[in-house]
Design a protein around this motif. Structure first.
Motif, mmCIF file in Angstrom:
data_model
loop_
_atom_site.group_PDB
_atom_site.id
_atom_site.type_symbol
_atom_site.label_atom_id
_atom_site.label_comp_id
_atom_site.label_asym_id
_atom_site.label_seq_id
_atom_site.Cartn_x
_atom_site.Cartn_y
_atom_site.Cartn_z
ATOM 1 N N PRO A 73 85.754 39.654 -48.215
ATOM 2 C CA PRO A 73 84.766 39.074 -47.295
ATOM 3 C C PRO A 73 84.763 39.743 -45.913
ATOM 4 C CG PRO A 73 85.878 37.338 -48.477
ATOM 5 C CD PRO A 73 86.573 38.617 -48.851
ATOM 6 N N ALA A 74 85.919 40.112 -45.401
ATOM 7 C CA ALA A 74 85.978 40.780 -44.101
ATOM 8 C C ALA A 74 85.318 42.152 -44.164
ATOM 9 C CB ALA A 74 87.424 40.909 -43.642
ATOM 10 N N GLU A 75 85.555 42.874 -45.266
ATOM 11 C CA GLU A 75 84.938 44.183 -45.438
ATOM 12 C C GLU A 75 83.423 44.065 -45.608
ATOM 13 O OE1 GLU A 75 88.447 46.743 -47.648
ATOM 14 O OE2 GLU A 75 87.214 45.385 -48.858
ATOM 15 N N GLU A 99 80.059 48.018 -56.614
ATOM 16 C CA GLU A 99 80.967 48.469 -55.553
ATOM 17 C C GLU A 99 81.094 47.407 -54.462
ATOM 18 O OE1 GLU A 99 79.099 52.003 -54.148
ATOM 19 O OE2 GLU A 99 79.615 53.184 -55.921
ATOM 20 N N ILE A 100 79.992 46.744 -54.157
ATOM 21 C CA ILE A 100 79.991 45.737 -53.103
ATOM 22 C C ILE A 100 80.824 44.533 -53.517
ATOM 23 C CG2 ILE A 100 78.526 44.169 -51.775
ATOM 24 C CD1 ILE A 100 76.287 46.247 -52.037
ATOM 25 N N ARG A 101 80.738 44.148 -54.794
ATOM 26 C CA ARG A 101 81.469 42.964 -55.269
ATOM 27 C C ARG A 101 82.987 43.148 -55.177
ATOM 28 N NH1 ARG A 101 77.692 39.600 -57.539
ATOM 29 N NH2 ARG A 101 75.834 40.648 -58.315
ATOM 30 N N GLU A 102 83.457 44.387 -55.149
ATOM 31 C CA GLU A 102 84.892 44.654 -55.078
ATOM 32 C C GLU A 102 85.445 44.493 -53.661
ATOM 33 O OE1 GLU A 102 85.294 48.556 -56.655
ATOM 34 O OE2 GLU A 102 84.749 47.949 -58.693
ATOM 35 N N LEU A 103 84.577 44.418 -52.662
ATOM 36 C CA LEU A 103 85.016 44.339 -51.274
ATOM 37 C C LEU A 103 85.435 42.918 -50.914
ATOM 38 C CD1 LEU A 103 82.200 46.466 -49.589
ATOM 39 C CD2 LEU A 103 84.474 47.222 -50.225
ATOM 40 N N LYS A 138 73.877 40.828 -48.225
ATOM 41 C CA LYS A 138 73.619 39.423 -47.909
ATOM 42 C C LYS A 138 73.587 38.569 -49.168
ATOM 43 C CE LYS A 138 71.222 39.663 -43.511
ATOM 44 N NZ LYS A 138 70.001 39.261 -42.784
ATOM 45 N N THR A 139 73.031 39.101 -50.242
ATOM 46 C CA THR A 139 72.971 38.372 -51.502
ATOM 47 C C THR A 139 74.372 38.102 -52.041
ATOM 48 O OG1 THR A 139 70.834 39.340 -52.028
ATOM 49 C CG2 THR A 139 72.103 38.437 -53.870
ATOM 50 N N ILE A 140 75.210 39.107 -52.016
ATOM 51 C CA ILE A 140 76.561 38.955 -52.558
ATOM 52 C C ILE A 140 77.405 38.055 -51.662
ATOM 53 C CG2 ILE A 140 78.690 40.218 -53.108
ATOM 54 C CD1 ILE A 140 76.805 42.425 -54.193
ATOM 55 N N ILE A 141 77.224 38.145 -50.350
ATOM 56 C CA ILE A 141 77.932 37.245 -49.437
ATOM 57 C C ILE A 141 77.536 35.805 -49.741
ATOM 58 C CG2 ILE A 141 78.074 36.497 -47.025
ATOM 59 C CD1 ILE A 141 77.945 39.493 -46.253
ATOM 60 N N ARG A 142 76.248 35.571 -49.951
ATOM 61 C CA ARG A 142 75.767 34.219 -50.258
ATOM 62 C C ARG A 142 76.300 33.741 -51.601
ATOM 63 N NH1 ARG A 142 74.994 29.374 -48.837
ATOM 64 N NH2 ARG A 142 73.217 28.363 -49.793
ATOM 65 N N GLU A 143 76.351 34.606 -52.595
ATOM 66 C CA GLU A 143 76.912 34.241 -53.895
ATOM 67 C C GLU A 143 78.370 33.824 -53.758
ATOM 68 O OE1 GLU A 143 76.431 37.587 -56.472
ATOM 69 O OE2 GLU A 143 74.289 37.202 -56.791
ATOM 70 N N ASN A 144 79.128 34.576 -52.962
ATOM 71 C CA ASN A 144 80.538 34.244 -52.754
ATOM 72 C C ASN A 144 80.693 32.908 -52.048
ATOM 73 O OD1 ASN A 144 81.244 36.629 -53.973
ATOM 74 N ND2 ASN A 144 81.593 37.733 -52.056
ATOM 75 N N GLU A 145 79.815 32.615 -51.092
ATOM 76 C CA GLU A 145 79.864 31.325 -50.395
ATOM 77 C C GLU A 145 79.576 30.183 -51.370
ATOM 78 O OE1 GLU A 145 76.997 31.627 -47.274
ATOM 79 O OE2 GLU A 145 78.318 32.833 -46.003
ATOM 80 N N ARG A 146 78.609 30.382 -52.254
ATOM 81 C CA ARG A 146 78.257 29.324 -53.200
ATOM 82 C C ARG A 146 79.366 29.104 -54.224
ATOM 83 N NH1 ARG A 146 72.279 28.353 -54.532
ATOM 84 N NH2 ARG A 146 73.402 26.611 -55.421
#
Length: 65
Positions: free
Chosen positions: A11-13, A5-9, A54-62
């Motif tokens: 970056p702003a969300e 569910e988190i991966r579908e959001l 935080k993990t998914i945000i970091r994955e998206n940044e990488r």
């Protein structure tokens, strides 16, 4: 909240949800300090949700690099 569910959001969300969870964690800790916390397991759940976000945000940044 599941990681799928988190991966579908967007970056702003993600950032908004992270901010909300941090506020909720602060409030839960405050309630715990004054012995008004109804569900102590909620602390654990919120901490894990923050870690997932935080993990998914970091994955998206990488991925963006």
């Amino acid at each position: 909240m599941k990681s799928s569910e988190i991966r579908e959001l967007s970056p702003a969300e993600l950032n908004a949800k992270l901010s909300d969870l941090k506020t909720e964690l602060f409030n839960l800790r405050f309630q715990h300090a004054v012995n008004q916390l109804d569900n102590p397991m909620r602390l654990k759940v919120v901490k894990k949700d923050i870690a997932r976000l935080k993990t998914i945000i970091r994955e998206n940044e990488r991925k963006a690099q």
